[in-house]
Scaffold this active site. Structure first.
Site, PDB file in Angstrom:
ATOM      1  N   GLY A  45     -12.794 -72.311  -2.283  1.00 59.53           N
ATOM      2  CA  GLY A  45     -14.233 -72.583  -2.276  1.00 59.53           C
ATOM      3  C   GLY A  45     -14.612 -73.623  -1.234  1.00 59.53           C
ATOM      4  CB  CYS A  46     -13.213 -76.944  -0.456  1.00 56.01           C
ATOM      5  SG  CYS A  46     -13.500 -77.634  -2.102  1.00 56.01           S
ATOM      6  CB  THR A  47     -11.419 -73.095   2.904  1.00 56.19           C
ATOM      7  OG1 THR A  47     -10.364 -74.033   2.636  1.00 56.19           O
ATOM      8  CG2 THR A  47     -11.202 -72.466   4.266  1.00 56.19           C
TER       9      THR A  47
END
EC number: 1.11.1.24
Length: 153
Positions: A45-47
């Site tokens: 998700g952060c990527t």
């Protein structure tokens, strides 16, 4: 826990970016800032969120925005994350959670019925005078740029 909303003055902070250089909110006075908080470098998700903002970075800067990401990761982790995805913006290392706590984005999370404390993915859009214009608590990681631009246009 602090709950910041549109119209509030954004808390000033001083922390180190991916190069170990100090970065403060006041560095962006006179500019619009997308200050986004994310849980961890190199997670799906952060990527997706970082790459979406990076892929649209020139569109954001053309509209007068700077972008800064903040997570509890350390400087070395941020350096690897930036190098791996060729990110164009600053990442703030906040392992002591000083900035995270000032913005009230550390709290109870509920994932698959299991409760734990962690970073609550949140984005603040801050105007040239340091006033919060929008707060995104339900971030669309793969389409965050459009989510932001739809609100600010």
């Amino acid at each position: 826990m602090i709950t910041l909303k549109a119209g509030d003055k954004a808390p000033d902070f001083q922390a180190k970016n991916q190069d170990g250089e100090p970065i403060t909110l006041s560095d962006f006075k006179g500019k619009k800032l997308i200050l986004y908080f994310y849980p961890k470098d190199n997670t799906p998700g952060c990527t997706a969120e970082a790459c979406n903002l990076n892929d649209n970075y020139s569109e954001l800067t053309d509209k007068g925005f700077e972008v800064v990401g903040v997570s509890p990761d350390n400087i070395e982790s941020h350096q690897k994350f930036i190098a791996k995805y060729n990110l164009s913006f600053h990442l703030v290392a906040d392992p002591e959670k000083e900035v995270i706590n000032k913005y009230g984005v550390w709290g109870e999370k509920n994932m698959y019925g299991k409760k734990s404390m962690g970073l609550l993915r949140t984005t603040f859009v801050i105007d040239e005078d340091g006033i919060i214009q929008h707060v995104f608590k339900r971030v669309k990681t793969k389409d965050h740029t459009n989510q932001i631009l739809e609100k600010v246009n």
